[in-house]
Write a protein that holds these residues in place. Sequence first.
Motif, PDB file in Angstrom:
ATOM      1  N   CYS A 150       0.869  -1.078  -0.074  1.00  0.00           N
ATOM      2  CA  CYS A 150       0.080  -0.086   0.001  1.00  0.00           C
ATOM      3  C   CYS A 150       0.768   1.464   0.088  1.00  0.00           C
ATOM      4  O   CYS A 150       1.689   1.556   1.136  1.00  0.00           O
ATOM      5  CB  CYS A 150      -1.024  -0.222   1.270  1.00  0.00           C
ATOM      6  N   PRO A 151       0.731   2.256  -0.950  1.00  0.00           N
ATOM      7  CA  PRO A 151       1.260   3.470  -1.201  1.00  0.00           C
ATOM      8  C   PRO A 151       0.680   4.371  -0.262  1.00  0.00           C
ATOM      9  O   PRO A 151      -0.479   4.453  -0.300  1.00  0.00           O
ATOM     10  CB  PRO A 151       1.387   3.754  -2.515  1.00  0.00           C
ATOM     11  N   PHE A 152       1.357   5.211   0.433  1.00  0.00           N
ATOM     12  CA  PHE A 152       0.979   6.253   1.351  1.00  0.00           C
ATOM     13  C   PHE A 152       1.713   7.787   0.934  1.00  0.00           C
ATOM     14  O   PHE A 152       2.695   7.920   1.090  1.00  0.00           O
ATOM     15  CB  PHE A 152       1.043   6.070   2.820  1.00  0.00           C
ATOM     16  N   TRP A 210      -4.048  17.691 -14.578  1.00  0.00           N
ATOM     17  CA  TRP A 210      -2.858  17.503 -15.286  1.00  0.00           C
ATOM     18  C   TRP A 210      -2.021  16.390 -15.058  1.00  0.00           C
ATOM     19  O   TRP A 210      -1.412  16.018 -15.957  1.00  0.00           O
ATOM     20  CB  TRP A 210      -2.129  18.985 -14.837  1.00  0.00           C
ATOM     21  N   ARG A 211      -2.109  15.721 -13.934  1.00  0.00           N
ATOM     22  CA  ARG A 211      -1.303  14.793 -13.602  1.00  0.00           C
ATOM     23  C   ARG A 211      -1.607  13.542 -14.284  1.00  0.00           C
ATOM     24  O   ARG A 211      -1.048  12.693 -14.748  1.00  0.00           O
ATOM     25  CB  ARG A 211      -1.328  14.507 -11.917  1.00  0.00           C
ATOM     26  N   LEU A 212      -3.256  13.373 -14.333  1.00  0.00           N
ATOM     27  CA  LEU A 212      -3.625  12.376 -15.025  1.00  0.00           C
ATOM     28  C   LEU A 212      -3.446  12.117 -16.769  1.00  0.00           C
ATOM     29  O   LEU A 212      -3.041  11.359 -17.226  1.00  0.00           O
ATOM     30  CB  LEU A 212      -5.325  12.316 -14.887  1.00  0.00           C
ATOM     31  N   ALA A 256      -4.565   3.274  -0.242  1.00  0.00           N
ATOM     32  CA  ALA A 256      -4.468   3.596   1.213  1.00  0.00           C
ATOM     33  C   ALA A 256      -6.003   4.245   1.382  1.00  0.00           C
ATOM     34  O   ALA A 256      -6.569   4.268   2.691  1.00  0.00           O
ATOM     35  CB  ALA A 256      -3.726   4.727   1.520  1.00  0.00           C
ATOM     36  N   ASP A 257      -6.875   4.895   0.650  1.00  0.00           N
ATOM     37  CA  ASP A 257      -7.822   5.473   0.874  1.00  0.00           C
ATOM     38  C   ASP A 257      -9.152   4.640   1.132  1.00  0.00           C
ATOM     39  O   ASP A 257     -10.354   5.464   1.015  1.00  0.00           O
ATOM     40  CB  ASP A 257      -7.970   6.702  -0.057  1.00  0.00           C
ATOM     41  N   LEU A 258      -9.118   3.465   0.971  1.00  0.00           N
ATOM     42  CA  LEU A 258     -10.014   2.479   1.020  1.00  0.00           C
ATOM     43  C   LEU A 258     -11.105   2.429  -0.058  1.00  0.00           C
ATOM     44  O   LEU A 258     -12.134   2.178   0.078  1.00  0.00           O
ATOM     45  CB  LEU A 258     -11.123   2.884   2.547  1.00  0.00           C
ATOM     46  N   GLN A 259     -10.518   3.121  -1.117  1.00  0.00           N
ATOM     47  CA  GLN A 259     -11.411   2.946  -2.376  1.00  0.00           C
ATOM     48  C   GLN A 259     -11.514   1.415  -2.807  1.00  0.00           C
ATOM     49  O   GLN A 259     -12.403   1.226  -3.727  1.00  0.00           O
ATOM     50  CB  GLN A 259     -10.958   4.203  -3.441  1.00  0.00           C
ATOM     51  N   ASP A 260     -10.329   0.918  -2.602  1.00  0.00           N
ATOM     52  CA  ASP A 260     -10.346  -0.422  -2.904  1.00  0.00           C
ATOM     53  C   ASP A 260     -10.532  -1.296  -1.607  1.00  0.00           C
ATOM     54  O   ASP A 260      -9.951  -1.486  -0.646  1.00  0.00           O
ATOM     55  CB  ASP A 260      -8.584  -0.924  -3.237  1.00  0.00           C
ATOM     56  N   ALA A 310      -7.825  14.037   0.387  1.00  0.00           N
ATOM     57  CA  ALA A 310      -7.944  14.491  -0.935  1.00  0.00           C
ATOM     58  C   ALA A 310      -7.030  13.696  -2.176  1.00  0.00           C
ATOM     59  O   ALA A 310      -6.084  13.155  -1.679  1.00  0.00           O
ATOM     60  CB  ALA A 310      -7.797  15.917  -1.237  1.00  0.00           C
ATOM     61  N   THR A 311      -7.786  13.527  -3.190  1.00  0.00           N
ATOM     62  CA  THR A 311      -7.089  12.795  -4.293  1.00  0.00           C
ATOM     63  C   THR A 311      -5.858  13.493  -4.693  1.00  0.00           C
ATOM     64  O   THR A 311      -5.675  14.500  -4.711  1.00  0.00           O
ATOM     65  CB  THR A 311      -8.075  12.753  -5.642  1.00  0.00           C
ATOM     66  N   LYS A 312      -4.845  12.458  -4.971  1.00  0.00           N
ATOM     67  CA  LYS A 312      -3.309  13.243  -5.504  1.00  0.00           C
ATOM     68  C   LYS A 312      -3.222  13.342  -6.955  1.00  0.00           C
ATOM     69  O   LYS A 312      -2.393  13.773  -7.192  1.00  0.00           O
ATOM     70  CB  LYS A 312      -2.495  12.244  -4.962  1.00  0.00           C
ATOM     71  N   PHE A 313      -4.371  12.852  -7.657  1.00  0.00           N
ATOM     72  CA  PHE A 313      -4.316  12.911  -9.016  1.00  0.00           C
ATOM     73  C   PHE A 313      -5.083  14.164  -9.565  1.00  0.00           C
ATOM     74  O   PHE A 313      -6.392  13.879  -9.993  1.00  0.00           O
ATOM     75  CB  PHE A 313      -4.529  11.558  -9.596  1.00  0.00           C
ATOM     76  N   ASN A 371       5.998   4.968   2.418  1.00  0.00           N
ATOM     77  CA  ASN A 371       5.461   6.275   2.714  1.00  0.00           C
ATOM     78  C   ASN A 371       6.460   7.023   1.647  1.00  0.00           C
ATOM     79  O   ASN A 371       7.416   7.000   1.747  1.00  0.00           O
ATOM     80  CB  ASN A 371       6.243   6.546   3.974  1.00  0.00           C
ATOM     81  N   ASP A 372       5.360   7.511   0.660  1.00  0.00           N
ATOM     82  CA  ASP A 372       6.106   8.000  -0.371  1.00  0.00           C
ATOM     83  C   ASP A 372       6.208   9.452  -0.412  1.00  0.00           C
ATOM     84  O   ASP A 372       5.536  10.447  -0.932  1.00  0.00           O
ATOM     85  CB  ASP A 372       5.012   7.921  -1.741  1.00  0.00           C
ATOM     86  N   GLY A 373       6.966   9.895   0.579  1.00  0.00           N
ATOM     87  CA  GLY A 373       7.727  11.185   0.807  1.00  0.00           C
ATOM     88  C   GLY A 373       6.415  12.111   1.357  1.00  0.00           C
ATOM     89  O   GLY A 373       6.591  13.291   1.049  1.00  0.00           O
ATOM     90  N   ASN A 392       0.741  11.441   1.980  1.00  0.00           N
ATOM     91  CA  ASN A 392      -0.073  12.367   2.510  1.00  0.00           C
ATOM     92  C   ASN A 392      -1.377  11.807   2.978  1.00  0.00           C
ATOM     93  O   ASN A 392      -2.411  12.393   2.535  1.00  0.00           O
ATOM     94  CB  ASN A 392      -0.136  13.749   2.137  1.00  0.00           C
ATOM     95  N   GLU A 393      -1.396  10.819   3.797  1.00  0.00           N
ATOM     96  CA  GLU A 393      -2.689  10.295   3.980  1.00  0.00           C
ATOM     97  C   GLU A 393      -2.904   9.804   5.416  1.00  0.00           C
ATOM     98  O   GLU A 393      -3.392   9.091   6.043  1.00  0.00           O
ATOM     99  CB  GLU A 393      -2.739   8.471   3.426  1.00  0.00           C
ATOM    100  N   GLN A 394      -2.436  10.742   6.267  1.00  0.00           N
ATOM    101  CA  GLN A 394      -2.846  11.006   7.643  1.00  0.00           C
ATOM    102  C   GLN A 394      -3.914  10.770   8.003  1.00  0.00           C
ATOM    103  O   GLN A 394      -4.096  10.091   9.147  1.00  0.00           O
ATOM    104  CB  GLN A 394      -2.027  12.039   8.264  1.00  0.00           C
TER     105      GLN A 394
HETATM  106  N1  UDP Z   1       0.165   7.935  -3.845  1.00  0.00           N
HETATM  107  C1  UDP Z   1       1.394   7.827  -3.678  1.00  0.00           C
HETATM  108  N2  UDP Z   1       2.386   8.751  -4.329  1.00  0.00           N
HETATM  109  C2  UDP Z   1       1.572   9.833  -4.993  1.00  0.00           C
HETATM  110  C3  UDP Z   1       0.447  10.084  -5.376  1.00  0.00           C
HETATM  111  C4  UDP Z   1      -0.447   9.002  -4.600  1.00  0.00           C
HETATM  112  O1  UDP Z   1       1.734   6.897  -3.072  1.00  0.00           O
HETATM  113  O2  UDP Z   1       2.530  10.537  -5.487  1.00  0.00           O
HETATM  114  C5  UDP Z   1      -0.928   6.736  -3.280  1.00  0.00           C
HETATM  115  C6  UDP Z   1      -2.062   7.507  -2.516  1.00  0.00           C
HETATM  116  O3  UDP Z   1      -1.585   7.699  -0.973  1.00  0.00           O
HETATM  117  C7  UDP Z   1      -3.093   6.421  -2.535  1.00  0.00           C
HETATM  118  C8  UDP Z   1      -2.909   5.842  -4.202  1.00  0.00           C
HETATM  119  O4  UDP Z   1      -1.636   6.451  -4.552  1.00  0.00           O
HETATM  120  O5  UDP Z   1      -2.927   5.498  -1.667  1.00  0.00           O
HETATM  121  C9  UDP Z   1      -3.826   6.292  -4.823  1.00  0.00           C
HETATM  122  O6  UDP Z   1      -3.986   7.733  -4.864  1.00  0.00           O
HETATM  123  P1  UDP Z   1      -5.319   8.647  -5.061  1.00  0.00           P
HETATM  124  O7  UDP Z   1      -6.358   8.198  -4.179  1.00  0.00           O
HETATM  125  O8  UDP Z   1      -4.910   9.991  -4.729  1.00  0.00           O
HETATM  126  O9  UDP Z   1      -5.843   8.357  -6.644  1.00  0.00           O
HETATM  127  P2  UDP Z   1      -7.290   8.507  -7.135  1.00  0.00           P
HETATM  128  O10 UDP Z   1      -7.976   7.336  -6.396  1.00  0.00           O
HETATM  129  O11 UDP Z   1      -7.893   9.630  -6.911  1.00  0.00           O
HETATM  130  O12 UDP Z   1      -7.059   8.010  -8.462  1.00  0.00           O
END
Ligand code: UDP
Length: 309
Positions: A6-8, A207-209, A92-96, A201-204, A39-41, A10-12
Motif C-alpha cells: 500500500c502506497p501512502f 494535469w497529473r492524469l 490507502a484511501d479505502l477506495q479499494d 484528497a485525491t493526489k491525481f 511512505n512516498d515522501g 499524505n494520507e494521515q
Molecule cells: N499515492 C502515492 N504517491 C503519489 C500519489 C498517490 O503513493 O505521488 C498513493 C495515495 O496515497 C493512494 C494511492 O496512491 O494510496 C491512490 O491515490 P489517490 O487516491 O489520490 O488516487 P485516485 O484514487 O484519486 O485516483
Amino acid sequence: MISIVCPFYNEQDVVAAFFGRLIPVLNETQEEFEIICINDGSSDNTLLGLLAAQGRYRGVRIVDLSRNYGKEAALTAGLDIARGDAVIPIDADLQDPPELIPRLLEKWREGFEVVLAQRANRSKDDWFKSHSAGWFYRVHNRLANVQLAENVGDFRLMDRCVVEAIRQLPERQRFMKGIFAWVGFRTSAVEYVRETRTGGATKFSGWRLWNLALEGITSFSTMPLRVWTYAGVLVAGASLLYGAFIIIYTLIEGIKLPGYASLLVVVTFLGGLQLIGLGVIGEYLGRTYTEAKQRPVYIVRKTHEPGGQ
Ligand code: UDP
Ligand code: MG
C-alpha cells in the motif's frame, strides 16, 4: 504468505481507518500476511501513523522513501521487498475495499495467476473522470500493443511468478497498469463497486492524469512516432500533385501573380506540422534519455521492520 502493498502519500487522515478495516479481513482469511506500507515522501504525519500501526498490529513493514517519487515508483518499491506467495497492491484511501481480498484469494487458489478487481461501474466518479478514463482506454488500446483491461486499477492479486516477471522489467519510467498487463499470465477478474475516498484528497489532478496518460501511451506504443512517416508521405504526395497542377495550369493559362494568401497558409500549416512532429520525437528522445541515465526508480531512507530491527 500474502503481501499487501500500500502506497501512502499524505494520507494521515486515513491511516487508522485503513488498518481498522484491513486487519479484521486479513485475520479472517487464516493466512499468514505482511502489510508493506510505502511512505512516498509524505509531508504530513503519515509516517507517525504508520509507525503507530506497526506497534499495534503484527506483520506491518514500512518503507520510508527519501522523497515523493509518485505512486508507480512506490508500488515498485513495495513489489521489490514483498515476500509473499501472492501480492495485492491496494490504495490507502479505502477506495479499494479490503473485503474483496478473500474473493481474490479464492480465485487464486483456483489456479489463476492474476486476479483483477474490476469496477462494476464508474458511478462514484465525476463526469470528467469517467469520460476521460473511457477515452484514455480507447486511445491506448488502439495504439499500444498491450491491451489494458477497462475499469481496472492497480488493485489486484498477483502470484509470485507474476511479481518476479514484473521485477525483470528494467524500465525507469514505470507505468504500472501497462507493466502489469504486459507480463500476461492466466488472468481472471472479480467485480466490485468502488467507493468514494474515506478522507483526505485525491493526489491525481487533471494535469497529473493527463501526464500519466501520455506516459502510458508512450511507454507501450511507438505509433505516435510512426504516424509522422505517413503524414510526411501524405503531405509530400499532395504537394507533388499540386506542383503538377501548377505546371499544367501555367502551360495553358500563362503566369498570373496573385496567391500569397494560399502560400502563407501552406507555409504556416507545414511549420505547425513539423513542430508537432518534433515534439513527438522529443517526447521519445526524453524517455530514452531518462532510461539511459539508469537512475534507480526510488531511494529508501529507512525500512522499518516489525520488532524494531
Ligand atoms: N499515492 C502515492 N504517491 C503519489 C500519489 C498517490 O503513493 O505521488 C498513493 C495515495 O496515497 C493512494 C494511492 O496512491 O494510496 C491512490 O491515490 P489517490 O487516491 O489520490 O488516487 P485516485 O484514487 O484519486 O485516483
Ligand atoms: Mg483514491
